[in-house]
Design an enzyme around this catalytic site. Structure first.
Site, PDB file in Angstrom:
ATOM      1  N   ARG A  37       0.833  -1.203   0.000  1.00 17.92           N
ATOM      2  CA  ARG A  37       0.000   0.000   0.000  1.00 17.92           C
ATOM      3  C   ARG A  37       0.867   1.252   0.000  1.00 17.92           C
ATOM      4  O   ARG A  37       0.635   2.187  -0.747  1.00 17.92           O
ATOM      5  CB  ARG A  37      -0.916  -0.026   1.222  1.00 17.92           C
ATOM      6  CG  ARG A  37      -1.835   1.171   1.358  1.00 17.92           C
ATOM      7  CD  ARG A  37      -2.763   0.977   2.539  1.00 17.92           C
ATOM      8  NE  ARG A  37      -2.028   0.723   3.778  1.00 17.92           N
ATOM      9  CZ  ARG A  37      -2.602   0.393   4.924  1.00 17.92           C
ATOM     10  NH1 ARG A  37      -3.903   0.249   4.993  1.00 17.92           N
ATOM     11  NH2 ARG A  37      -1.871   0.209   6.002  1.00 17.92           N
ATOM     12  N   ASP A  38       1.911   1.242   0.853  1.00 14.76           N
ATOM     13  CA  ASP A  38       2.821   2.380   0.985  1.00 14.76           C
ATOM     14  C   ASP A  38       4.042   2.152   0.092  1.00 14.76           C
ATOM     15  O   ASP A  38       4.803   1.205   0.297  1.00 14.76           O
ATOM     16  CB  ASP A  38       3.241   2.537   2.443  1.00 14.76           C
ATOM     17  CG  ASP A  38       4.126   3.742   2.677  1.00 14.76           C
ATOM     18  OD1 ASP A  38       5.325   3.659   2.345  1.00 14.76           O
ATOM     19  OD2 ASP A  38       3.622   4.757   3.190  1.00 14.76           O
ATOM     20  N   GLU A  39       4.238   3.009  -0.889  1.00 18.88           N
ATOM     21  CA  GLU A  39       5.316   2.798  -1.860  1.00 18.88           C
ATOM     22  C   GLU A  39       6.697   2.873  -1.218  1.00 18.88           C
ATOM     23  O   GLU A  39       7.585   2.090  -1.560  1.00 18.88           O
ATOM     24  CB  GLU A  39       5.214   3.810  -3.002  1.00 18.88           C
ATOM     25  CG  GLU A  39       6.252   3.578  -4.086  1.00 18.88           C
ATOM     26  CD  GLU A  39       5.971   4.345  -5.358  1.00 18.88           C
ATOM     27  OE1 GLU A  39       6.874   4.393  -6.224  1.00 18.88           O
ATOM     28  OE2 GLU A  39       4.862   4.892  -5.498  1.00 18.88           O
ATOM     29  N   ARG A  41       7.636   2.124   1.855  1.00 19.94           N
ATOM     30  CA  ARG A  41       7.917   0.883   2.600  1.00 19.94           C
ATOM     31  C   ARG A  41       8.149  -0.283   1.651  1.00 19.94           C
ATOM     32  O   ARG A  41       9.000  -1.135   1.898  1.00 19.94           O
ATOM     33  CB  ARG A  41       6.768   0.582   3.553  1.00 19.94           C
ATOM     34  CG  ARG A  41       6.639   1.575   4.698  1.00 19.94           C
ATOM     35  CD  ARG A  41       5.429   1.271   5.568  1.00 19.94           C
ATOM     36  NE  ARG A  41       5.295   2.232   6.650  1.00 19.94           N
ATOM     37  CZ  ARG A  41       4.275   2.269   7.493  1.00 19.94           C
ATOM     38  NH1 ARG A  41       3.282   1.400   7.376  1.00 19.94           N
ATOM     39  NH2 ARG A  41       4.243   3.181   8.455  1.00 19.94           N
ATOM     40  N   ASP A  62      -2.822  -1.169  -3.325  1.00 13.52           N
ATOM     41  CA  ASP A  62      -3.645  -1.028  -2.125  1.00 13.52           C
ATOM     42  C   ASP A  62      -4.983  -1.668  -2.440  1.00 13.52           C
ATOM     43  O   ASP A  62      -5.783  -1.118  -3.210  1.00 13.52           O
ATOM     44  CB  ASP A  62      -3.820   0.451  -1.782  1.00 13.52           C
ATOM     45  CG  ASP A  62      -4.700   0.678  -0.555  1.00 13.52           C
ATOM     46  OD1 ASP A  62      -5.172  -0.318   0.032  1.00 13.52           O
ATOM     47  OD2 ASP A  62      -4.921   1.849  -0.191  1.00 13.52           O
ATOM     48  N   ILE A  63      -5.249  -2.836  -1.871  1.00  8.85           N
ATOM     49  CA  ILE A  63      -6.484  -3.544  -2.228  1.00  8.85           C
ATOM     50  C   ILE A  63      -7.723  -2.800  -1.751  1.00  8.85           C
ATOM     51  O   ILE A  63      -8.833  -3.088  -2.206  1.00  8.85           O
ATOM     52  CB  ILE A  63      -6.488  -5.002  -1.719  1.00  8.85           C
ATOM     53  CG1 ILE A  63      -6.591  -5.078  -0.194  1.00  8.85           C
ATOM     54  CG2 ILE A  63      -5.283  -5.773  -2.237  1.00  8.85           C
ATOM     55  CD1 ILE A  63      -6.922  -6.477   0.316  1.00  8.85           C
ATOM     56  N   ASN A  89      -2.214 -11.885   0.124  1.00  2.33           N
ATOM     57  CA  ASN A  89      -1.708 -11.875   1.491  1.00  2.33           C
ATOM     58  C   ASN A  89      -2.179 -10.665   2.293  1.00  2.33           C
ATOM     59  O   ASN A  89      -2.263 -10.720   3.512  1.00  2.33           O
ATOM     60  CB  ASN A  89      -0.175 -11.897   1.455  1.00  2.33           C
ATOM     61  CG  ASN A  89       0.437 -11.665   2.811  1.00  2.33           C
ATOM     62  OD1 ASN A  89       0.390 -12.531   3.688  1.00  2.33           O
ATOM     63  ND2 ASN A  89       1.008 -10.480   3.021  1.00  2.33           N
ATOM     64  N   TYR A 203     -12.446 -10.994  12.588  1.00  2.00           N
ATOM     65  CA  TYR A 203     -11.346 -11.660  11.895  1.00  2.00           C
ATOM     66  C   TYR A 203     -11.745 -13.091  11.545  1.00  2.00           C
ATOM     67  O   TYR A 203     -11.490 -13.568  10.429  1.00  2.00           O
ATOM     68  CB  TYR A 203     -10.097 -11.651  12.771  1.00  2.00           C
ATOM     69  CG  TYR A 203      -8.849 -12.142  12.067  1.00  2.00           C
ATOM     70  CD1 TYR A 203      -8.187 -11.338  11.146  1.00  2.00           C
ATOM     71  CD2 TYR A 203      -8.331 -13.411  12.326  1.00  2.00           C
ATOM     72  CE1 TYR A 203      -7.045 -11.782  10.492  1.00  2.00           C
ATOM     73  CE2 TYR A 203      -7.189 -13.865  11.676  1.00  2.00           C
ATOM     74  CZ  TYR A 203      -6.552 -13.044  10.764  1.00  2.00           C
ATOM     75  OH  TYR A 203      -5.426 -13.492  10.122  1.00  2.00           O
ATOM     76  N   SER A 206     -14.170 -12.903   8.652  1.00  3.17           N
ATOM     77  CA  SER A 206     -13.531 -12.507   7.401  1.00  3.17           C
ATOM     78  C   SER A 206     -12.710 -13.638   6.799  1.00  3.17           C
ATOM     79  O   SER A 206     -12.710 -13.839   5.577  1.00  3.17           O
ATOM     80  CB  SER A 206     -12.647 -11.272   7.624  1.00  3.17           C
ATOM     81  OG  SER A 206     -11.480 -11.570   8.370  1.00  3.17           O
TER      82      SER A 206
END
Length: 296
Positions: A37-39, A41, A62-63, A89, A203, A206
């Site tokens: 999601r964070d480029e 990182r 970022d899903i 994942n 959780y 899901s």
């Protein structure tokens, strides 16, 4: 000219996803994409692997952002002509506290289910049309995603398990079940419909949904004109990751072993695992009737 094969791992800047990228860079015959999601990182994680002599590629994903998934799809289609391995994942965990208000509990549940199920489902819906013959899909589930986490022999639990395990379950019905779950959490009466009364029930729900979704996916792949596409769902074990507050007993490499193996299943003639629930030691576990695998 045949274009190179390509693998994509979501949520891969750390933890199990990072370890799957690491393993596939060693064993997969093609390009391996670490996505995050964070480029910043994500690119930092790529640099860590490059220091080990590996050559992962990077793409932002970022899903939770449909436009991000669409950009990845278009890039893969233009660059590679398709997709050969997808490891779903990316996910999240919020454990509610006993003192949390019903509103806060419901808000946390919605966030967890939205990312772990609804947005994983959407990612698959967007990327599956570009899967090539012999593609492999690996969905990260959990021991919490085993159907027998819906405990008890009372009628609501029995009915819920039967609906989720039906060989005729559709995506539409699964989505309906999960929306009803969120509505019942909002009201505070979800245990009356068979769901466990646990602080981490969102959780559980899901990941049960991810596992049920995988079974539908394999049923669809079996009827797909593209041959030999296989989807499996995996419990990685209790791994030392940020999500587990680094309290797990397995290394990220051990937690990634089964997912990496499933991603690398050879083409043609694979009878099992296929639409299967696989434990971290590569054991195929009965998702419907148990026994429930241990957390470890």
């Amino acid at each position: 000219m045949t274009k190179p094969r390509v693998a994509v791992i979501s949520g891969a800047n750390q933890g199990i996803g990072f370890a799957v990228v690491k393993e596939l860079c060693k064993s997969f015959d093609g390009s391996v994409y670490l996505t995050s999601r964070d480029e910043h990182r994500g690119r930092t994680a790529v640099e860590e692997l490059e220091k080990l002599g590996l050559q992962p590629k990077y793409h932002q994903l970022d899903i939770d952002d449909e436009a991000s998934v669409l950009r990845l799809r278009d890039y893969l289609q233009a660059t590679y002509g398709g997709l050969d391995v997808l490891v779903n994942n990316a996910g999240m965990l919020i454990v509610s506290k006993d003192e949390d208000s019903r509103e806060l509990f419901a808000e946390s549940a919605r966030s967890v289910v939205q990312t772990n199920f609804f947005n994983t489902y959407r990612t698959c819906d967007i990327l599956f049309p570009i899967l090539r013959p012999h593609a492999r899909v690996v969905n990260l589930s959990s021991s919490m995603g085993h159907l027998m986490q819906i405990e008890g022999q009372n009628e609501p639990a029995i009915t819920l398990r039967a609906r989720l395990s039906s060989t005729d379950l559709s995506y539409e019905e699964l989505i309906q079940i999960m929306n009803h779950f969120l509505e019942s959490v909002q009201r505070g009466d979800h245990p009356e419909y068979g769901w466990p009364k646990k602080n981490w029930v969102s959780y559980v729900a899901s990941k049960i949904a991810v596992s049920a979704m995988t079974r539908i996916q394999q049923r669809d792949f079996d009827a797909d004109p593209r041959p030999d596409i296989i989807a499996n769902h995996v419990h990685p074990g209790y791994v030392k990751t940020k999500m587990a507050s680094f309290k797990g007993v397995l290394t990220i490499e051990e937690g990634a072993a089964a997912a990496s193996w499933l991603a690398m299943l050879p083409p043609n003639n694979v009878m099992n695992p296929k639409g299967s629930y696989v434990w971290h030691d590569k054991q195929i576990v009965d998702w419907v009737n148990g026994p429930t695998p241990s957390l470890y």
